[in-house]
Design a protein around this motif. Structure first.
Motif, PDB file in Angstrom:
ATOM      1  N   PRO A  24      66.098   9.318  50.755  1.00 18.65           N
ATOM      2  CA  PRO A  24      65.416  10.356  49.992  1.00 18.65           C
ATOM      3  C   PRO A  24      65.621  10.133  48.501  1.00 18.65           C
ATOM      4  O   PRO A  24      66.677   9.652  48.075  1.00 18.65           O
ATOM      5  CB  PRO A  24      66.101  11.648  50.457  1.00 18.65           C
ATOM      6  CG  PRO A  24      67.442  11.218  50.940  1.00 18.65           C
ATOM      7  CD  PRO A  24      67.262   9.851  51.511  1.00 18.65           C
ATOM      8  N   TYR A  25      64.610  10.479  47.701  1.00 17.14           N
ATOM      9  CA  TYR A  25      64.782  10.311  46.256  1.00 17.14           C
ATOM     10  C   TYR A  25      65.528  11.493  45.655  1.00 17.14           C
ATOM     11  O   TYR A  25      66.034  11.409  44.537  1.00 17.14           O
ATOM     12  CB  TYR A  25      63.425  10.115  45.571  1.00 17.14           C
ATOM     13  CG  TYR A  25      62.611  11.364  45.321  1.00 17.14           C
ATOM     14  CD1 TYR A  25      62.786  12.136  44.173  1.00 17.14           C
ATOM     15  CD2 TYR A  25      61.651  11.779  46.242  1.00 17.14           C
ATOM     16  CE1 TYR A  25      62.036  13.275  43.946  1.00 17.14           C
ATOM     17  CE2 TYR A  25      60.894  12.911  46.019  1.00 17.14           C
ATOM     18  CZ  TYR A  25      61.085  13.662  44.872  1.00 17.14           C
ATOM     19  OH  TYR A  25      60.344  14.791  44.647  1.00 17.14           O
ATOM     20  N   LYS A  26      65.630  12.597  46.417  1.00 20.19           N
ATOM     21  CA  LYS A  26      66.396  13.741  45.938  1.00 20.19           C
ATOM     22  C   LYS A  26      67.072  14.430  47.114  1.00 20.19           C
ATOM     23  O   LYS A  26      66.479  14.583  48.179  1.00 20.19           O
ATOM     24  CB  LYS A  26      65.500  14.740  45.207  1.00 20.19           C
ATOM     25  CG  LYS A  26      66.248  15.922  44.596  1.00 20.19           C
ATOM     26  CD  LYS A  26      65.318  16.843  43.832  1.00 20.19           C
ATOM     27  CE  LYS A  26      66.054  18.015  43.215  1.00 20.19           C
ATOM     28  NZ  LYS A  26      67.041  17.586  42.197  1.00 20.19           N
ATOM     29  N   THR A 257      51.301  15.700  46.148  1.00 16.41           N
ATOM     30  CA  THR A 257      52.240  14.708  45.613  1.00 16.41           C
ATOM     31  C   THR A 257      52.675  13.688  46.659  1.00 16.41           C
ATOM     32  O   THR A 257      53.493  12.811  46.359  1.00 16.41           O
ATOM     33  CB  THR A 257      53.492  15.412  45.052  1.00 16.41           C
ATOM     34  OG1 THR A 257      54.071  16.235  46.080  1.00 16.41           O
ATOM     35  CG2 THR A 257      53.140  16.272  43.852  1.00 16.41           C
ATOM     36  N   GLU A 258      52.137  13.795  47.864  1.00 15.12           N
ATOM     37  CA  GLU A 258      52.488  12.883  48.957  1.00 15.12           C
ATOM     38  C   GLU A 258      53.999  12.845  49.170  1.00 15.12           C
ATOM     39  O   GLU A 258      54.621  11.785  49.211  1.00 15.12           O
ATOM     40  CB  GLU A 258      51.964  11.468  48.683  1.00 15.12           C
ATOM     41  CG  GLU A 258      50.459  11.331  48.812  1.00 15.12           C
ATOM     42  CD  GLU A 258      49.990  11.394  50.274  1.00 15.12           C
ATOM     43  OE1 GLU A 258      50.561  10.677  51.106  1.00 15.12           O
ATOM     44  OE2 GLU A 258      49.066  12.177  50.551  1.00 15.12           O
ATOM     45  N   GLU A 259      54.579  14.042  49.344  1.00 18.83           N
ATOM     46  CA  GLU A 259      56.014  14.158  49.570  1.00 18.83           C
ATOM     47  C   GLU A 259      56.287  14.875  50.885  1.00 18.83           C
ATOM     48  O   GLU A 259      55.536  15.762  51.301  1.00 18.83           O
ATOM     49  CB  GLU A 259      56.686  14.952  48.445  1.00 18.83           C
ATOM     50  CG  GLU A 259      56.686  14.273  47.094  1.00 18.83           C
ATOM     51  CD  GLU A 259      57.246  15.186  46.021  1.00 18.83           C
ATOM     52  OE1 GLU A 259      58.414  15.009  45.648  1.00 18.83           O
ATOM     53  OE2 GLU A 259      56.510  16.079  45.575  1.00 18.83           O
ATOM     54  N   VAL A 261      59.356  17.154  52.579  1.00 23.11           N
ATOM     55  CA  VAL A 261      60.568  17.902  52.266  1.00 23.11           C
ATOM     56  C   VAL A 261      61.231  18.260  53.591  1.00 23.11           C
ATOM     57  O   VAL A 261      60.617  18.908  54.439  1.00 23.11           O
ATOM     58  CB  VAL A 261      60.255  19.175  51.458  1.00 23.11           C
ATOM     59  CG1 VAL A 261      61.550  19.839  51.003  1.00 23.11           C
ATOM     60  CG2 VAL A 261      59.362  18.843  50.262  1.00 23.11           C
ATOM     61  N   TRP A 272      64.146  15.240  49.830  1.00 19.74           N
ATOM     62  CA  TRP A 272      62.776  14.943  49.428  1.00 19.74           C
ATOM     63  C   TRP A 272      62.495  13.447  49.579  1.00 19.74           C
ATOM     64  O   TRP A 272      63.282  12.614  49.133  1.00 19.74           O
ATOM     65  CB  TRP A 272      62.535  15.325  47.969  1.00 19.74           C
ATOM     66  CG  TRP A 272      62.287  16.768  47.682  1.00 19.74           C
ATOM     67  CD1 TRP A 272      61.088  17.372  47.480  1.00 19.74           C
ATOM     68  CD2 TRP A 272      63.285  17.800  47.498  1.00 19.74           C
ATOM     69  NE1 TRP A 272      61.244  18.712  47.195  1.00 19.74           N
ATOM     70  CE2 TRP A 272      62.592  18.999  47.202  1.00 19.74           C
ATOM     71  CE3 TRP A 272      64.666  17.826  47.568  1.00 19.74           C
ATOM     72  CZ2 TRP A 272      63.243  20.205  46.963  1.00 19.74           C
ATOM     73  CZ3 TRP A 272      65.325  19.021  47.352  1.00 19.74           C
ATOM     74  CH2 TRP A 272      64.604  20.187  47.053  1.00 19.74           C
ATOM     75  N   TYR A 273      61.357  13.134  50.195  1.00 18.86           N
ATOM     76  CA  TYR A 273      60.910  11.748  50.338  1.00 18.86           C
ATOM     77  C   TYR A 273      59.540  11.567  49.712  1.00 18.86           C
ATOM     78  O   TYR A 273      58.657  12.414  49.904  1.00 18.86           O
ATOM     79  CB  TYR A 273      60.803  11.355  51.818  1.00 18.86           C
ATOM     80  CG  TYR A 273      62.116  11.152  52.525  1.00 18.86           C
ATOM     81  CD1 TYR A 273      62.689   9.879  52.623  1.00 18.86           C
ATOM     82  CD2 TYR A 273      62.781  12.216  53.112  1.00 18.86           C
ATOM     83  CE1 TYR A 273      63.889   9.679  53.289  1.00 18.86           C
ATOM     84  CE2 TYR A 273      63.979  12.027  53.771  1.00 18.86           C
ATOM     85  CZ  TYR A 273      64.531  10.762  53.868  1.00 18.86           C
ATOM     86  OH  TYR A 273      65.724  10.567  54.517  1.00 18.86           O
ATOM     87  N   ARG A 274      59.342  10.466  49.005  1.00 22.79           N
ATOM     88  CA  ARG A 274      58.008  10.087  48.518  1.00 22.79           C
ATOM     89  C   ARG A 274      57.385   9.136  49.533  1.00 22.79           C
ATOM     90  O   ARG A 274      58.028   8.188  49.984  1.00 22.79           O
ATOM     91  CB  ARG A 274      58.090   9.415  47.149  1.00 22.79           C
ATOM     92  CG  ARG A 274      58.458  10.380  46.026  1.00 22.79           C
ATOM     93  CD  ARG A 274      58.217   9.725  44.666  1.00 22.79           C
ATOM     94  NE  ARG A 274      58.526  10.638  43.579  1.00 22.79           N
ATOM     95  CZ  ARG A 274      59.684  10.626  42.898  1.00 22.79           C
ATOM     96  NH1 ARG A 274      60.607   9.739  43.219  1.00 22.79           N
ATOM     97  NH2 ARG A 274      59.896  11.481  41.929  1.00 22.79           N
ATOM     98  N   ASN A 276      54.167   7.627  48.967  1.00 26.14           N
ATOM     99  CA  ASN A 276      53.258   6.654  48.354  1.00 26.14           C
ATOM    100  C   ASN A 276      54.038   5.514  47.708  1.00 26.14           C
ATOM    101  O   ASN A 276      55.242   5.530  47.627  1.00 26.14           O
ATOM    102  CB  ASN A 276      52.351   7.331  47.322  1.00 26.14           C
ATOM    103  CG  ASN A 276      53.127   8.158  46.317  1.00 26.14           C
ATOM    104  OD1 ASN A 276      54.338   8.017  46.173  1.00 26.14           O
ATOM    105  ND2 ASN A 276      52.433   9.036  45.615  1.00 26.14           N
TER     106      ASN A 276
END
Length: 276
Positions: A24-26, A257-259, A261, A272-274, A276
């Protein structure tokens, strides 16, 4: 040619494992067994249900900023074991074991608690275009319906629901992420008129929890037991998108945002994952 094939297979192997280990980016800590997360477009905040511990009425709802910072850990309290969340009209609806709870999003105050007769373990909650609300009862193998007048009754009661967890309502179908019992749960679809049940996934997947719409015929579905997130089409095609960790609950997909949660129940966190 031989070396080309080996390189190709190695590349596919690396790619598959990269999906499994995507980070996850956050990550936001500070929760107590979070189960579900929704985003309020008007308030520009997330609401997170916290099942908490075993104390009486220790469950609560947290409020998180759009940027992923906790604004109020215990924003709404006095709940027992809150799970599913639904923003509908001017209220936040919460499932709480055998109660449907209405909360004022402006204040966090509980407006009402309605007991659902014979309910054992209410879980997810979703609304249709007419304003009816559908509620899954995982233990009872039931989907309840709350009509626009506020009356709640059994809509479907059958073992074929495979312990229903996540719900998503379309114009003519209800899609069900089932937990499973004697075998792993399937992604199901229920015809809203005939109530006929069809298995979308060609095989049982796991303890399915959250389901989010990508397109009319495509969904993200979470497997609580493994942390795997799948993209599944109504034609049965299934693709693993990423692997988080065990206990990923009622996920949220932010299409703009193509995320994704993810409420992580055992980790007491939101990830949180992106995509794209």
């Amino acid at each position: 040619m031989k070396y080309f094939v080996i390189s190709l297979l190695l590349g596919l192997f690396i790619q598959a494992n990269a999906q499994k280990t995507k980070k996850p980016y956050k990550q936001l800590q500070g929760f107590h067994h979070p189960e579900s997360v929704v985003f309020d477009e008007q308030q520009k905040v997330y609401y997170v249900s916290n099942m908490a511990g075993k104390e009486e009425q220790d469950g609560f709802i947290s409020k998180v900023s759009e940027n992923g910072e906790i604004l109020d850990t215990i924003w709404a309290k006095g709940l027992q074991d809150p799970k599913g969340l639904l923003l509908h009209g001017d209220k936040l609806f919460v499932t709480d074991i055998s109660f449907l709870v209405e909360i004022d999003p402006a204040s966090g105050d509980i407006i009402s608690k309605t007991e659902v007769e014979n309910a054992k373990s209410l879980n997810d909650i979703a609304a249709d275009q007419e304003g009816n609300i559908y509620i899954s009862d995982l233990v009872g193998n039931i989907i309840y319906k709350r009509d626009v007048s506020g009356n709640i009754s059994e809509w479907l009661n059958t073992q074929e629901l495979e312990r229903p967890n996540g719900l998503l309502v379309s114009e003519d179908k209800i899609f069900v992420a089932s937990w499973g019992k004697d075998e792993p749960g399937h992604l199901l679809q229920v015809d809203r008129k005939s109530k006929e049940i069809k298995k979308i996934s060609p095989k049982g997947i796991g303890n399915l929890d959250g389901i989010q719409k990508i397109a009319p015929d495509s969904f993200y579905v979470s497997d609580w037991a493994t942390g795997d997130i799948y993209r599944i089409n109504t034609n049965g095609r299934m693709e693993k998108v990423l692997r988080s960790e065990k206990s990923s609950g009622d996920i949220l997909f932010l299409k703009g945002t193509e995320e994704l949660v993810l409420p992580m129940n055992h980790q007491n966190a939101i990830w949180w994952y992106r995509l794209n």
